[in-house]
Design a protein around this motif. Structure first.
Motif, PDB file in Angstrom:
ATOM      1  N   ILE A 106       1.931   5.968  31.665  1.00 37.98           N
ATOM      2  CA  ILE A 106       2.204   4.683  31.028  1.00 37.98           C
ATOM      3  C   ILE A 106       0.869   3.951  30.899  1.00 37.98           C
ATOM      4  N   GLN A 165       1.221  -6.435  29.832  1.00 39.20           N
ATOM      5  CA  GLN A 165       2.260  -5.892  28.957  1.00 39.20           C
ATOM      6  C   GLN A 165       2.239  -4.371  28.995  1.00 39.20           C
ATOM      7  N   VAL A 166       3.407  -3.772  29.194  1.00 40.38           N
ATOM      8  CA  VAL A 166       3.533  -2.317  29.235  1.00 40.38           C
ATOM      9  C   VAL A 166       3.400  -1.753  27.823  1.00 40.38           C
ATOM     10  N   GLN A 225       3.572   2.046  25.784  1.00 32.82           N
ATOM     11  CA  GLN A 225       3.903   3.466  25.906  1.00 32.82           C
ATOM     12  C   GLN A 225       2.621   4.275  25.710  1.00 32.82           C
ATOM     13  N   ASP A 257      10.433   9.880  35.582  1.00 28.46           N
ATOM     14  CA  ASP A 257      11.239   8.877  34.878  1.00 28.46           C
ATOM     15  C   ASP A 257      10.466   7.573  34.792  1.00 28.46           C
ATOM     16  N   LYS A 258      10.313   7.071  33.563  1.00 29.19           N
ATOM     17  CA  LYS A 258       9.639   5.789  33.349  1.00 29.19           C
ATOM     18  C   LYS A 258      10.687   4.688  33.378  1.00 29.19           C
ATOM     19  N   ILE A 259      10.366   3.610  34.072  1.00 32.63           N
ATOM     20  CA  ILE A 259      11.264   2.468  34.182  1.00 32.63           C
ATOM     21  C   ILE A 259      10.817   1.432  33.151  1.00 32.63           C
ATOM     22  N   HIS A 260      11.727   1.050  32.277  1.00 33.77           N
ATOM     23  CA  HIS A 260      11.369   0.165  31.164  1.00 33.77           C
ATOM     24  C   HIS A 260      11.153  -1.279  31.623  1.00 33.77           C
ATOM     25  N   HIS A 261       9.994  -1.803  31.291  1.00 31.84           N
ATOM     26  CA  HIS A 261       9.651  -3.215  31.474  1.00 31.84           C
ATOM     27  C   HIS A 261       8.795  -3.607  30.277  1.00 31.84           C
ATOM     28  N   ASN A 262       8.858  -4.872  29.888  1.00 28.46           N
ATOM     29  CA  ASN A 262       7.944  -5.364  28.856  1.00 28.46           C
ATOM     30  C   ASN A 262       6.662  -5.876  29.498  1.00 28.46           C
ATOM     31  N   LEU A 303       7.282   1.249  37.998  1.00 31.63           N
ATOM     32  CA  LEU A 303       7.048   1.770  36.649  1.00 31.63           C
ATOM     33  C   LEU A 303       7.488   3.211  36.466  1.00 31.63           C
TER      34      LEU A 303
END
Length: 166
Positions: free
Chosen positions: A45, A24-25, A27, A145-150, A159
């Motif tokens: 991250i 799980q990602v 922040q 730039d962070k790429i959103h993933h759960n 990422l």
């Protein structure tokens, strides 16, 4: 004529980091350690791992494997310096439950196995299993730039996209 030749020799200025672990990602600001949450070491991250396997997030070179094997430093092809720190307060484990599969100077490709660890042992002995991945030379980064993933799978999900300063 020479312009094309020199352009081929120049290292890339943009690259994408893939997930170094499955899980799980989280922040970075939510990591329960001020060194990471306040970005003292750099931006990035974190991942709450579901298995004890760390892979390289980029093509690059291993610049450091900590003697306790709880962290690894990689210099990417574009020049980003990446630290992957397995768990929090894991240094006191003195390497117990960690196995390095690389050494300083090794060339790696994204997805290559770097470190395996006993996730249950880290859960038992460390403050947390959450694993930050930070860019430690942020002064050389033009854009991150962070790429959103759960949830992510090691070596598969993108990422972070970054661009180095020229």
């Amino acid at each position: 004529m020479f312009k094309k030749w020199f352009a081929k020799m120049r290292k890339p200025s943009e690259e994408t980091l893939v997930a170094p672990l499955s899980g799980q990602v989280v922040q970075l600001e939510e990591v329960p350690d001020p060194t990471f949450s306040q970005k003292m070491m750099g931006d990035g991250i974190a991942i709450q791992p579901v298995e004890g396997k760390v892979v390289s997030p980029v093509d690059g070179e291993i610049v450091q494997v900590f003697h306790t094997k709880h962290a690894v430093g990689i210099r990417s092809g574009a020049g980003a310096e990446i630290l992957i720190h397995i768990g929090l307060e894991t240094v006191q484990m003195q390497g117990e439950g960690f196995e390095a599969h690389v050494k300083q100077g090794d060339k790696v490709k994204a997805g290559d196995l770097l470190i395996t660890f006993d996730l249950d042992l880290v859960k038992e002995k460390a403050a947390s299993t959450v694993t930050p991945m930070v860019i430690t030379n942020g002064d050389q980064i033009e854009n991150l730039d962070k790429i959103h993933h759960n949830n992510v799978t090691a070596g598969q999900h993108e990422l972070i996209k970054l661009k180095m300063k020229e």
